[in-house]
Design a protein around this motif. Structure first.
Motif, mmCIF file in Angstrom:
data_model
loop_
_atom_site.group_PDB
_atom_site.id
_atom_site.type_symbol
_atom_site.label_atom_id
_atom_site.label_comp_id
_atom_site.label_asym_id
_atom_site.label_seq_id
_atom_site.Cartn_x
_atom_site.Cartn_y
_atom_site.Cartn_z
ATOM 1 N N LYS A 49 -52.776 -94.171 -29.881
ATOM 2 C CA LYS A 49 -52.244 -95.360 -30.257
ATOM 3 C C LYS A 49 -52.899 -95.617 -31.683
ATOM 4 O O LYS A 49 -54.110 -95.409 -31.953
ATOM 5 C CB LYS A 49 -52.859 -96.555 -29.114
ATOM 6 N N SER A 50 -52.291 -96.497 -32.597
ATOM 7 C CA SER A 50 -53.131 -96.885 -33.562
ATOM 8 C C SER A 50 -53.523 -98.399 -33.466
ATOM 9 O O SER A 50 -53.492 -98.989 -32.434
ATOM 10 C CB SER A 50 -52.014 -96.982 -34.680
ATOM 11 N N ASP A 103 -54.389 -94.210 -24.976
ATOM 12 C CA ASP A 103 -53.250 -95.173 -24.437
ATOM 13 C C ASP A 103 -53.545 -95.532 -23.017
ATOM 14 O O ASP A 103 -54.989 -95.147 -22.534
ATOM 15 C CB ASP A 103 -51.998 -94.197 -24.071
ATOM 16 N N ASP A 104 -52.754 -96.447 -22.305
ATOM 17 C CA ASP A 104 -53.128 -96.889 -21.033
ATOM 18 C C ASP A 104 -53.539 -96.018 -20.117
ATOM 19 O O ASP A 104 -54.453 -96.336 -19.258
ATOM 20 C CB ASP A 104 -52.300 -98.005 -20.802
ATOM 21 N N ALA A 105 -53.147 -94.624 -20.171
ATOM 22 C CA ALA A 105 -53.388 -93.588 -19.458
ATOM 23 C C ALA A 105 -54.704 -93.058 -19.535
ATOM 24 O O ALA A 105 -54.712 -91.944 -18.710
ATOM 25 C CB ALA A 105 -52.149 -92.863 -18.979
#
Length: 157
Positions: free
Chosen positions: A65-66, A57-59
């Motif tokens: 995430k897919s 993910d962004d973090a």
């Protein structure tokens, strides 16, 4: 139905040195179809390929995430050799679905991916051709998934 999924930064398929398809970041998926597979298996595979969480993910948290979440691409390659058995040192592929039936079911998987996601993000090779698949594996991350076995299939083994 089996899929060997590779998370990639890029991938392309060529046939006779001619580019057939290419993608940027996303998944390169080798798809094997057994002689017992059905549209039910194809639907299962499409759902799994679009929902499996192989990206950060962004973090920076892993496996969150897919490909669909991130709007990445999929490059699908028909791969009958995923259904092999060794007879001594020689591979045997009698468990793989053959010819037109395999082509139809493979194309159905592609159609389901496009319908459930975005047709312009689904690329593929050339069914039945001798292809060269070039990937830049990301991680590396390689995952295998298989559609669930049916009740009567398990009973016959």
């Amino acid at each position: 139905m089996k899929a060997l999924i590779q998370r990639v930064t890029s991938a392309k398929v060529t046939v006779n040195d001619e580019l057939v398809s290419n993608i940027g970041r996303g998944l390169c998926v080798l798809i094997g179809i057994s002689q017992n597979d059905t549209k039910e298996d194809a639907n299962y595979m499409a759902r799994k390929l679009l929902s499996i969480r192989l990206f950060d993910d962004d973090a920076g948290k892993r496996w969150q995430k897919s490909v669909k979440d991130l709007q990445y691409e999929l490059l699908c390659i028909s791969q009958f050799t995923l259904y092999n058995r060794l007879k001594g040192n020689k591979p045997d592929f009698h468990l793989a679905m053959q010819g037109a039936d395999a082509s139809n079911l493979y194309n159905f998987v592609l159609q389901q991916l496009g319908d459930q996601y975005s047709a312009d993000k689904i690329k593929d090779g050339k069914f039945g051709a001798m292809m060269q698949v070039h990937i830049q594996n990301d991680g590396p991350v390689t995952i295998e998934i298989e559609s669930p076995k049916k009740e009567n299939e398990n009973a016959s083994k």
